[in-house]
Design a protein around this motif. Structure first.
Motif, PDB file in Angstrom:
ATOM      1  N   LEU A 110       0.832  -1.208   0.000  1.00  0.00           N
ATOM      2  CA  LEU A 110       0.000   0.000   0.000  1.00  0.00           C
ATOM      3  C   LEU A 110       0.865   1.256   0.000  1.00  0.00           C
ATOM      4  O   LEU A 110       0.573   2.226  -0.696  1.00  0.00           O
ATOM      5  N   LEU A 111       1.930   1.255   0.787  1.00  0.00           N
ATOM      6  CA  LEU A 111       2.800   2.430   0.896  1.00  0.00           C
ATOM      7  C   LEU A 111       3.535   2.704  -0.414  1.00  0.00           C
ATOM      8  O   LEU A 111       3.913   3.846  -0.689  1.00  0.00           O
ATOM      9  N   GLN A 112       3.739   1.663  -1.220  1.00  0.00           N
ATOM     10  CA  GLN A 112       4.449   1.836  -2.485  1.00  0.00           C
ATOM     11  C   GLN A 112       3.497   2.090  -3.655  1.00  0.00           C
ATOM     12  O   GLN A 112       3.927   2.281  -4.789  1.00  0.00           O
ATOM     13  N   ARG A 158      -1.943   5.013  -0.058  1.00  0.00           N
ATOM     14  CA  ARG A 158      -0.913   5.361   0.922  1.00  0.00           C
ATOM     15  C   ARG A 158      -1.546   5.982   2.173  1.00  0.00           C
ATOM     16  O   ARG A 158      -1.099   5.760   3.291  1.00  0.00           O
ATOM     17  N   GLN A 159      -2.616   6.763   1.970  1.00  0.00           N
ATOM     18  CA  GLN A 159      -3.329   7.309   3.119  1.00  0.00           C
ATOM     19  C   GLN A 159      -3.949   6.191   3.956  1.00  0.00           C
ATOM     20  O   GLN A 159      -3.957   6.248   5.192  1.00  0.00           O
ATOM     21  N   ARG A 160      -4.474   5.164   3.270  1.00  0.00           N
ATOM     22  CA  ARG A 160      -5.051   4.016   3.979  1.00  0.00           C
ATOM     23  C   ARG A 160      -3.969   3.316   4.797  1.00  0.00           C
ATOM     24  O   ARG A 160      -4.204   2.889   5.937  1.00  0.00           O
ATOM     25  N   ALA A 161      -2.775   3.217   4.243  1.00  0.00           N
ATOM     26  CA  ALA A 161      -1.668   2.588   4.961  1.00  0.00           C
ATOM     27  C   ALA A 161      -1.312   3.395   6.210  1.00  0.00           C
ATOM     28  O   ALA A 161      -1.054   2.831   7.276  1.00  0.00           O
ATOM     29  N   VAL A 162      -1.319   4.730   6.078  1.00  0.00           N
ATOM     30  CA  VAL A 162      -1.032   5.592   7.232  1.00  0.00           C
ATOM     31  C   VAL A 162      -2.068   5.386   8.334  1.00  0.00           C
ATOM     32  O   VAL A 162      -1.732   5.328   9.526  1.00  0.00           O
ATOM     33  N   THR A 163      -3.330   5.238   7.931  1.00  0.00           N
ATOM     34  CA  THR A 163      -4.392   5.001   8.910  1.00  0.00           C
ATOM     35  C   THR A 163      -4.139   3.701   9.667  1.00  0.00           C
ATOM     36  O   THR A 163      -4.269   3.651  10.896  1.00  0.00           O
ATOM     37  N   HIS A 164      -3.771   2.663   8.957  1.00  0.00           N
ATOM     38  CA  HIS A 164      -3.469   1.375   9.607  1.00  0.00           C
ATOM     39  C   HIS A 164      -2.266   1.516  10.546  1.00  0.00           C
ATOM     40  O   HIS A 164      -2.271   0.983  11.660  1.00  0.00           O
ATOM     41  N   LEU A 165      -1.257   2.221  10.095  1.00  0.00           N
ATOM     42  CA  LEU A 165      -0.058   2.411  10.921  1.00  0.00           C
ATOM     43  C   LEU A 165      -0.376   3.190  12.190  1.00  0.00           C
ATOM     44  O   LEU A 165       0.209   2.947  13.247  1.00  0.00           O
ATOM     45  N   LEU A 192       8.549   4.582  12.883  1.00  0.00           N
ATOM     46  CA  LEU A 192       9.608   4.946  11.929  1.00  0.00           C
ATOM     47  C   LEU A 192       9.057   5.032  10.508  1.00  0.00           C
ATOM     48  O   LEU A 192       9.497   5.873   9.715  1.00  0.00           O
ATOM     49  N   THR A 193       8.077   4.199  10.202  1.00  0.00           N
ATOM     50  CA  THR A 193       7.462   4.263   8.871  1.00  0.00           C
ATOM     51  C   THR A 193       6.686   5.561   8.706  1.00  0.00           C
ATOM     52  O   THR A 193       6.753   6.224   7.662  1.00  0.00           O
ATOM     53  N   LEU A 194       5.938   5.953   9.750  1.00  0.00           N
ATOM     54  CA  LEU A 194       5.198   7.225   9.697  1.00  0.00           C
ATOM     55  C   LEU A 194       6.156   8.407   9.556  1.00  0.00           C
ATOM     56  O   LEU A 194       5.876   9.366   8.824  1.00  0.00           O
ATOM     57  N   VAL A 195       7.278   8.346  10.257  1.00  0.00           N
ATOM     58  CA  VAL A 195       8.296   9.396  10.149  1.00  0.00           C
ATOM     59  C   VAL A 195       8.795   9.490   8.707  1.00  0.00           C
ATOM     60  O   VAL A 195       8.936  10.587   8.143  1.00  0.00           O
ATOM     61  N   ALA A 196       9.038   8.335   8.100  1.00  0.00           N
ATOM     62  CA  ALA A 196       9.530   8.317   6.715  1.00  0.00           C
ATOM     63  C   ALA A 196       8.481   8.876   5.753  1.00  0.00           C
ATOM     64  O   ALA A 196       8.809   9.604   4.813  1.00  0.00           O
ATOM     65  N   VAL A 197       7.221   8.559   6.007  1.00  0.00           N
ATOM     66  CA  VAL A 197       6.143   9.059   5.140  1.00  0.00           C
ATOM     67  C   VAL A 197       6.043  10.577   5.235  1.00  0.00           C
ATOM     68  O   VAL A 197       5.943  11.280   4.213  1.00  0.00           O
ATOM     69  N   ARG A 226       7.839   9.018  23.548  1.00  0.00           N
ATOM     70  CA  ARG A 226       8.641  10.239  23.556  1.00  0.00           C
ATOM     71  C   ARG A 226       9.802  10.152  22.563  1.00  0.00           C
ATOM     72  O   ARG A 226      10.806  10.830  22.709  1.00  0.00           O
ATOM     73  N   ASN A 227       9.671   9.321  21.574  1.00  0.00           N
ATOM     74  CA  ASN A 227      10.676   9.137  20.531  1.00  0.00           C
ATOM     75  C   ASN A 227      11.099  10.496  19.950  1.00  0.00           C
ATOM     76  O   ASN A 227      10.280  11.235  19.402  1.00  0.00           O
ATOM     77  N   LYS A 228      12.386  10.809  20.062  1.00  0.00           N
ATOM     78  CA  LYS A 228      12.881  12.117  19.600  1.00  0.00           C
ATOM     79  C   LYS A 228      12.703  12.306  18.102  1.00  0.00           C
ATOM     80  O   LYS A 228      12.529  13.433  17.623  1.00  0.00           O
ATOM     81  N   ALA A 229      12.759  11.191  17.368  1.00  0.00           N
ATOM     82  CA  ALA A 229      12.634  11.288  15.911  1.00  0.00           C
ATOM     83  C   ALA A 229      11.271  11.857  15.509  1.00  0.00           C
ATOM     84  O   ALA A 229      11.158  12.543  14.485  1.00  0.00           O
TER      85      ALA A 229
END
Length: 259
Positions: A4-6, A13-20, A30-35, A58-61
């Motif tokens: 979905l992300l690809q 891709r929005q649907r993938a973000v919702t699942h994440l 980390l995937t959301l950060v990359a998106v 509290r992940n700094k990334a």
């Protein structure tokens, strides 16, 4: 999920973000950060910014990526990144948020920054909010008044009084009166009640909503009587609906106070 992300379709891709956003774990974050950092579609980046604002970690990334998104080419993404930093109470983001407040030409972005600073609080946020009371946008000024009432305490009163003396917008005046009332200036209740005389129906709607928020045992009778009178005089569907909702809530509060 990777498929979905690809996808070439942003809706996938929005649907993938919702699942994440519903998943937990470092990989999802980390995937959301990359998106947010790299997706080509602003709607997908916006969804990722919203999702990151709901992550408890509290992940700094996360905060670092949201701060970088304050310079996104899309004003919507910038605004949502600001709101997410507020939800996360990211104190280290305050200087970046203050900078965005001063340089953004978009009133919706500045409004989002004001909301965020109100959630985060602190000395520098307070100074920026007090300054935002003089913003050229009535929306920003109103939200700044609200934020100061929630986070500024008594030190906000002088700034609110100064703005009250020069404010032209009836909606902002209402929020200034409400802010002062919430900070202990009980003599502003008649000023709030008097806003039902405004010619603007959205101000009358907001007045009803605010009365439902501030009602208590002491002011309940006065607020109830004013709402009843306002309902009899009101002609617009929207304001009548707001007044009715406020009346129902006020009646519940008064019944609870008597038991």
């Amino acid at each position: 999920m990777d498929q979905l992300l690809q996808s070439t379709h942003s809706s996938d891709r929005q649907r993938a973000v919702t699942h994440l956003s519903l998943a937990s774990g470092k990989r999802s974050v980390l995937t959301l950060v990359a998106v947010l950092s790299g997706d080509r579609d602003s709607d997908v980046r916006l969804a990722a910014a919203d999702a990151l604002g709901q992550v408890a970690s509290r992940n700094k990334a996360i905060d670092q990526t949201l701060m970088l998104a304050l310079r996104d080419r899309s004003s919507l993404v910038r605004g949502h990144a600001a709101l997410s930093l507020g939800h996360r109470c990211a104190k280290k983001a305050v200087p970046k948020l203050v900078e965005l407040l001063s340089r953004s030409r978009d009133s919706l972005v500045r409004t989002s920054v004001v909301e965020s600073l109100g959630e985060i609080g602190g000395g520098r946020a307070f100074s920026a909010l007090a300054e935002a009371l003089n913003d050229r946008s009535w929306m920003v000024r109103g939200y700044a008044a609200q934020a100061l009432a929630e986070t500024g305490g008594q030190r906000a009163v002088p700034a609110l009084l100064r703005r009250r003396d020069v404010e032209k917008s009836s909606w902002v005046k209402l929020l200034l009166y409400a802010a002062l009332y919430r900070l202990g200036e009980s003599n502003y209740l008649p000023s709030i009640l008097g806003m039902f005389r405004s010619r603007r129906y959205h101000v009358r709607c907001a007045t009803a909503n605010i009365l439902a928020e501030i009602v208590d045992e002491k002011n309940g009778d006065q607020i109830l009587a004013t709402l009843r009178t306002a309902l009899r005089k009101e002609s617009t569907v929207a304001a009548r609906s707001s007044i009715r909702n406020a009346l129902r809530y006020v009646r519940r509060v008064r019944r609870r106070s008597r038991t």
